[in-house]
Scaffold this active site. Structure first.
Site, mmCIF file in Angstrom:
data_model
loop_
_atom_site.group_PDB
_atom_site.id
_atom_site.type_symbol
_atom_site.label_atom_id
_atom_site.label_comp_id
_atom_site.label_asym_id
_atom_site.label_seq_id
_atom_site.Cartn_x
_atom_site.Cartn_y
_atom_site.Cartn_z
ATOM 1 N N GLU A 42 44.674 36.330 50.735
ATOM 2 C CA GLU A 42 43.488 36.600 49.913
ATOM 3 C C GLU A 42 43.311 38.108 49.898
ATOM 4 O OE1 GLU A 42 38.971 37.352 49.594
ATOM 5 O OE2 GLU A 42 40.473 38.080 50.986
ATOM 6 N N HIS A 50 43.403 36.799 55.342
ATOM 7 C CA HIS A 50 42.218 37.390 54.715
ATOM 8 C C HIS A 50 42.366 38.896 54.561
ATOM 9 C CE1 HIS A 50 37.757 38.568 54.897
ATOM 10 N NE2 HIS A 50 37.929 37.953 53.747
ATOM 11 N N ARG A 51 42.217 39.378 53.333
ATOM 12 C CA ARG A 51 42.440 40.791 52.994
ATOM 13 C C ARG A 51 43.786 41.240 53.551
ATOM 14 N NH1 ARG A 51 36.498 43.303 54.646
ATOM 15 N NH2 ARG A 51 35.317 41.401 54.156
ATOM 16 N N GLU A 65 40.494 37.515 44.766
ATOM 17 C CA GLU A 65 39.039 37.501 44.635
ATOM 18 C C GLU A 65 38.605 38.635 43.723
ATOM 19 O OE1 GLU A 65 36.515 37.863 48.174
ATOM 20 O OE2 GLU A 65 34.823 38.254 46.816
ATOM 21 N N ASP A 117 40.802 41.433 47.656
ATOM 22 C CA ASP A 117 39.668 41.736 46.772
ATOM 23 C C ASP A 117 40.091 42.745 45.713
ATOM 24 O OD1 ASP A 117 37.679 40.363 48.579
ATOM 25 O OD2 ASP A 117 38.426 41.917 49.928
ATOM 26 N N ASP A 145 41.417 36.369 59.249
ATOM 27 C CA ASP A 145 41.884 37.727 59.557
ATOM 28 C C ASP A 145 43.082 37.695 60.494
ATOM 29 O OD1 ASP A 145 39.748 38.893 58.132
ATOM 30 O OD2 ASP A 145 38.442 38.881 59.906
ATOM 31 N N LYS A 166 36.070 41.023 42.726
ATOM 32 C CA LYS A 166 34.923 41.579 43.485
ATOM 33 C C LYS A 166 34.386 42.753 42.675
ATOM 34 C CE LYS A 166 34.240 41.231 47.928
ATOM 35 N NZ LYS A 166 33.498 40.102 48.506
ATOM 36 N N HIS A 183 37.591 46.250 49.056
ATOM 37 C CA HIS A 183 36.466 45.339 49.262
ATOM 38 C C HIS A 183 35.124 45.966 48.936
ATOM 39 C CE1 HIS A 183 33.333 43.313 51.669
ATOM 40 N NE2 HIS A 183 34.019 42.214 51.443
HETATM 41 O O1 G3P Z 1 37.414 35.084 49.603
HETATM 42 C C1 G3P Z 1 36.848 34.852 50.842
HETATM 43 C C2 G3P Z 1 36.142 36.062 51.394
HETATM 44 O O2 G3P Z 1 36.989 37.170 51.279
HETATM 45 C C3 G3P Z 1 34.840 36.346 50.705
HETATM 46 O O3 G3P Z 1 34.096 37.352 51.312
HETATM 47 O O4 G3P Z 1 33.287 39.634 51.594
HETATM 48 O O5 G3P Z 1 35.330 38.927 52.788
HETATM 49 O O6 G3P Z 1 35.365 39.291 50.344
HETATM 50 P P1 G3P Z 1 34.543 38.869 51.517
HETATM 51 MG MG MG Z 2 37.368 38.620 49.778
#
Ligand code: G3P
Ligand code: MG
Length: 245
Positions: free
Chosen positions: A36, A9-10, A113, A38, A235, A115, A51
């Site tokens: 993943e 994540h990120r 993603e 943003d 994460d 965003k 993000h």
């Molecule tokens: O893509 C999953 C997750 O990243 C969505 O929420 O706010 O962490 O970008 P956020």
């Molecule tokens: Mg995200």
């Protein structure tokens, strides 16, 4: 479409600054095969990994992403000193293009993603997908494009109809299956907090794999996999992979 069981994540947010090249490398070091991240647009229309609406939390700079040029954003240190001290000093907010170049070198797949800053829902998808189309090779996994914003998913469909799209929701609404279907989404990306086993089963009955975020607790990861969740976005991708092995 082949969905990996674990997605960083990120990047790998707990152990390296989020949405940076160091974070993508860290995810790879932890054994993740996908990440993943943003994507937003700078004032001069460049797709970057970030993000928040501002650069304040994740860099030593200040200001709104949409008001700053790429050059201005690049002056800020993105090593997240509040969390990591000097360990990642010198890290910069990466462009989407340089991030994809690194992922290509690492042989990784990705969930992009979209965003968008308010008002840039369609434009952010258009710019991001133009970059993907220009630089992403055919030999690596087909990227998955997700967004909370219907307008971004619509624009992604128009810009790159062949790329699968993911329906993102913190909490799935009553009509989530028809919404996801209406946007031509291939996958469902719910937040872990409100997700139920019945929803996982309903997604599967509708032919849609489920990618849950942000799963950092090993016990929760085991439970979600027991429900049939296809992928966990975490994460701490290394720790979660170990927990469900
Ligand atoms: O893509 C999953 C997750 O990243 C969505 O929420 O706010 O962490 O970008 P956020
Ligand atoms: Mg995200």
């Amino acid at each position: 479409m082949r969905i990996p069981t674990i997605i960083g994540h990120r990047g790998a947010r707990t152990n390296a600054p989020e949405n940076t090249l160091a974070g993508l490398r860290r995810a790879h070091e932890e054994g993740a095969t996908w990440v993943e991240f943003d994507v937003k647009l700078t004032r001069d229309g460049v797709a970057i990994l970030i993000h928040d609406e501002t650069i304040d939390r994740t860099t030593d700079g200040t200001g709104a992403v949409r008001d700053l040029t790429l050059a201005q954003i690049r002056r800020a240190d993105a090593g997240c000193p509040a969390i990591f001290g000097d360990r990642f000093k010198g890290e910069r907010v990466p462009t989407l293009e340089e991030s994809l170049a690194l992922l290509r070198d690492l042989g990784m797949g990705f969930n992009l993603e979209v965003k968008p800053c308010p008002g840039l829902e369609a434009e952010t998808s258009r710019v991001a997908l133009a970059v993907v189309g220009r630089v992403w090779p055919t030999g690596l996994p087909v990227p998955l494009i997700s967004s909370f914003k219907a307008a971004s998913l619509e624009a992604a469909r128009a810009a790159a109809p062949d790329l699968p799209r993911g329906y993102l929701a913190e909490r799935l609404e009553d009509d989530w299956i028809s919404r996801a279907r209406g946007l031509g989404c291939a996958t469902i990306h719910p937040g872990f907090r409100h997700l139920t086993r019945a929803q996982v089963e309903a997604a599967h009955a509708a032919g849609m794999p489920v990618l849950v975020w942000t799963v950092n607790d090993p016990a929760r990861a085991v439970e979600l996999r027991g429900w049939g969740a296809d992928s966990l976005i975490s994460d701490v991708p290394g720790a979660i992979a170990a927990a469900i092995a």
